[in-house]
Motif scaffolding. Sequence first.
Motif, PDB file in Angstrom:
ATOM      1  N   LEU A   1      39.577  22.354  54.970  1.00  0.00           N
ATOM      2  CA  LEU A   1      39.264  23.422  53.701  1.00  0.00           C
ATOM      3  C   LEU A   1      37.779  23.235  53.423  1.00  0.00           C
ATOM      4  N   PRO A   2      37.197  24.097  52.383  1.00  0.00           N
ATOM      5  CA  PRO A   2      36.325  24.008  52.694  1.00  0.00           C
ATOM      6  C   PRO A   2      36.468  23.523  50.469  1.00  0.00           C
ATOM      7  N   PHE A   3      34.985  22.635  50.071  1.00  0.00           N
ATOM      8  CA  PHE A   3      35.787  22.229  49.347  1.00  0.00           C
ATOM      9  C   PHE A   3      34.225  22.335  47.916  1.00  0.00           C
ATOM     10  N   PRO A   4      33.637  23.407  48.068  1.00  0.00           N
ATOM     11  CA  PRO A   4      31.923  23.888  47.350  1.00  0.00           C
ATOM     12  C   PRO A   4      32.256  22.926  45.226  1.00  0.00           C
ATOM     13  N   ILE A   5      31.333  22.626  45.413  1.00  0.00           N
ATOM     14  CA  ILE A   5      31.311  22.381  43.500  1.00  0.00           C
ATOM     15  C   ILE A   5      31.786  23.582  42.923  1.00  0.00           C
ATOM     16  N   ILE A   6      32.523  23.216  42.246  1.00  0.00           N
ATOM     17  CA  ILE A   6      33.693  23.999  40.672  1.00  0.00           C
ATOM     18  C   ILE A   6      32.763  25.564  40.724  1.00  0.00           C
ATOM     19  N   GLU A   7      31.254  24.772  40.021  1.00  0.00           N
ATOM     20  CA  GLU A   7      30.135  26.485  39.596  1.00  0.00           C
ATOM     21  C   GLU A   7      30.746  27.403  40.737  1.00  0.00           C
ATOM     22  N   GLU A   8      30.566  27.091  42.269  1.00  0.00           N
ATOM     23  CA  GLU A   8      30.418  27.871  43.473  1.00  0.00           C
ATOM     24  C   GLU A   8      31.364  28.588  43.619  1.00  0.00           C
ATOM     25  N   GLN A   9      32.640  27.782  43.444  1.00  0.00           N
ATOM     26  CA  GLN A   9      34.035  28.143  44.216  1.00  0.00           C
ATOM     27  C   GLN A   9      34.281  29.618  42.448  1.00  0.00           C
ATOM     28  N   GLN A  10      33.228  29.803  41.663  1.00  0.00           N
ATOM     29  CA  GLN A  10      34.025  30.399  40.421  1.00  0.00           C
ATOM     30  C   GLN A  10      33.772  31.568  40.634  1.00  0.00           C
ATOM     31  N   LYS A  11      31.705  31.090  40.849  1.00  0.00           N
ATOM     32  CA  LYS A  11      30.754  32.250  41.648  1.00  0.00           C
ATOM     33  C   LYS A  11      31.307  33.192  42.156  1.00  0.00           C
ATOM     34  N   ILE A  12      32.153  32.551  43.501  1.00  0.00           N
ATOM     35  CA  ILE A  12      32.636  33.460  44.850  1.00  0.00           C
ATOM     36  C   ILE A  12      33.886  34.127  44.387  1.00  0.00           C
ATOM     37  N   ALA A  13      35.077  33.574  43.443  1.00  0.00           N
ATOM     38  CA  ALA A  13      36.002  34.428  43.433  1.00  0.00           C
ATOM     39  C   ALA A  13      35.303  35.518  42.254  1.00  0.00           C
ATOM     40  N   SER A  14      34.825  35.327  41.289  1.00  0.00           N
ATOM     41  CA  SER A  14      34.214  36.190  40.325  1.00  0.00           C
ATOM     42  C   SER A  14      33.734  37.502  41.571  1.00  0.00           C
ATOM     43  N   PHE A  15      32.874  36.881  42.727  1.00  0.00           N
ATOM     44  CA  PHE A  15      32.586  38.388  43.051  1.00  0.00           C
ATOM     45  C   PHE A  15      33.046  39.241  43.587  1.00  0.00           C
ATOM     46  N   LEU A  16      34.047  38.232  45.108  1.00  0.00           N
ATOM     47  CA  LEU A  16      34.721  38.661  45.673  1.00  0.00           C
ATOM     48  C   LEU A  16      35.883  39.906  44.769  1.00  0.00           C
ATOM     49  N   SER A  17      36.732  39.279  43.563  1.00  0.00           N
ATOM     50  CA  SER A  17      37.486  39.896  42.470  1.00  0.00           C
ATOM     51  C   SER A  17      37.089  40.907  42.100  1.00  0.00           C
ATOM     52  N   LYS A  18      35.640  41.759  41.979  1.00  0.00           N
ATOM     53  CA  LYS A  18      34.898  42.428  41.748  1.00  0.00           C
ATOM     54  C   LYS A  18      35.297  43.832  42.945  1.00  0.00           C
ATOM     55  N   VAL A  19      34.870  43.165  44.444  1.00  0.00           N
ATOM     56  CA  VAL A  19      35.483  44.174  45.360  1.00  0.00           C
ATOM     57  C   VAL A  19      36.694  44.331  45.344  1.00  0.00           C
ATOM     58  N   ASP A  20      37.203  43.551  45.183  1.00  0.00           N
ATOM     59  CA  ASP A  20      39.023  43.244  45.304  1.00  0.00           C
ATOM     60  C   ASP A  20      38.999  44.388  44.073  1.00  0.00           C
ATOM     61  N   GLN A  21      38.908  44.032  43.177  1.00  0.00           N
ATOM     62  CA  GLN A  21      39.329  45.030  42.326  1.00  0.00           C
ATOM     63  C   GLN A  21      39.324  46.719  42.205  1.00  0.00           C
ATOM     64  N   LYS A  22      37.820  46.088  42.777  1.00  0.00           N
ATOM     65  CA  LYS A  22      36.972  48.390  43.854  1.00  0.00           C
ATOM     66  C   LYS A  22      38.414  48.886  44.144  1.00  0.00           C
ATOM     67  N   ILE A  23      38.688  47.872  45.403  1.00  0.00           N
ATOM     68  CA  ILE A  23      39.634  48.462  46.396  1.00  0.00           C
ATOM     69  C   ILE A  23      41.117  49.078  45.448  1.00  0.00           C
ATOM     70  N   HIS A  24      41.476  48.153  44.504  1.00  0.00           N
ATOM     71  CA  HIS A  24      42.957  48.608  43.799  1.00  0.00           C
ATOM     72  C   HIS A  24      42.380  50.151  43.080  1.00  0.00           C
ATOM     73  N   THR A  25      41.065  50.194  41.984  1.00  0.00           N
ATOM     74  CA  THR A  25      40.736  51.226  41.511  1.00  0.00           C
ATOM     75  C   THR A  25      40.547  52.171  43.153  1.00  0.00           C
ATOM     76  N   GLU A  26      40.473  52.470  43.495  1.00  0.00           N
ATOM     77  CA  GLU A  26      40.515  53.146  45.315  1.00  0.00           C
ATOM     78  C   GLU A  26      41.796  53.256  45.284  1.00  0.00           C
ATOM     79  N   LYS A  27      42.679  52.498  45.637  1.00  0.00           N
ATOM     80  CA  LYS A  27      44.475  52.753  46.406  1.00  0.00           C
ATOM     81  C   LYS A  27      45.054  53.496  44.940  1.00  0.00           C
ATOM     82  N   ALA A  28      44.620  53.914  43.380  1.00  0.00           N
ATOM     83  CA  ALA A  28      45.226  53.645  42.631  1.00  0.00           C
ATOM     84  C   ALA A  28      44.586  55.760  42.484  1.00  0.00           C
ATOM     85  N   ILE A  29      43.689  55.877  43.090  1.00  0.00           N
ATOM     86  CA  ILE A  29      43.436  57.054  42.917  1.00  0.00           C
ATOM     87  C   ILE A  29      43.753  57.758  44.052  1.00  0.00           C
TER      88      ILE A  29
END
Length: 387
Positions: free
Chosen positions: A342-370
């Motif tokens: 499994l990939p194991f980037p440094i924690i700072e990068e894991q957090q950046k990636i998770a935060s970025f993808l979570s924003k896109v994911d949240q956008k999808i959830h918002t559009e699903k709610a609509i």
Amino acid sequence: MTTKKLKVGNVPNLRFPEFTEEWETKKLGDLCKMQSGKFVSASEIFERQIDGLYPCYGGNGLRGYTKSFNQDGIYSLIGRQGALCGNVNLVNGKFHATEHAVVATPNDNIDTIWMFYLLTNLNLNQYSTGMAQPGLSVQNLEKINTVFPKAKIEQQKIATFLSLIDRRIITQNKIIENLKTQMLGLQEKIFRQMIKLKDHSGKILPLWSFKKGGELFESISNKNHNSDLPILAITQDLGAIPRDLIDYQITVTERSVESYKVVEIGNFIISLRSFQGGIEHSDYKGICSPAYIILRNKIEITQHFYKYYFKTPDYIRLLNRKLEGIRDGKMISYSYFAEIELPFPIIEEQQKIASFLSKVDQKIHTEKAILERLENQKKYLLKQMFV
């Protein structure tokens, strides 16, 4: 549009104000001609459309494409058998309707699109017969009592209004599908390290290291509970989620629940379908069947980084490498999971990636709610604009 009834009788709750005449009661067979489609063998159905082929529709929608057609125009197709018995689809053009669909052709004084919404609103599944395999016959459909406006122009106004909502729903579905496609593309580029991220000072973050699954996660089997925790459904689209929050009804005995495993917030779950949809993540504390493998991180990680990585096509392919040729439902063992790198980037990068993808994911959830609100609005209007 008004919701005031001029008198008690066959009048819908919601109506265009220029129409005041009561609706008339008729049987469906008096409003349209109904006939079953024609059999077509599986060998005559093609998966993809090419020149010279026509869509082939069964009771559950599009089945594929055939060399012949038996309908030409706009029709409502009613599913005759199975789980989607009574399902109604509007089909336009040249197509082949199979014996599993009933083709409804409205009379000259009935608008075609209005007829589609009438059939949708009637909840035709309630008229099915049979237990193991529900079915609808043409004869039973024709006998159903319904109410309709004699003025075709009123039918057309209702149909036009509801069609506007349907077009908005189609657009909303496209928005969601486009976002999902973008998400997949971003995940592919990020997890293949085709996108280079920078730290707070602008310096490019170091290359990723890799660790085996067993170095990052351990298998746990905690059954220390009083059966008072919510039972979790392990789904491919929602992850681990309490059954009460979704339409998921399976009866379990109190004794069987005693053997269930505790799932903590942040745990991952290997399910019977992980070879298809990846490994699931839980945002809930609850219990699940002992058939599942519960994973807990052994060292510090950003859980949502792995939540997204475990659902990527690349990782799912890794899970399937040793499972090719084994029948549907094969469980992925912890020992096999533990050997996959499994990939194991440094924690700072894991957090950046998770935060970025979570924003896109949240956008999808918002559009699903609509989308859900639009679909609920349509259901409400169908009930109010028909008697």
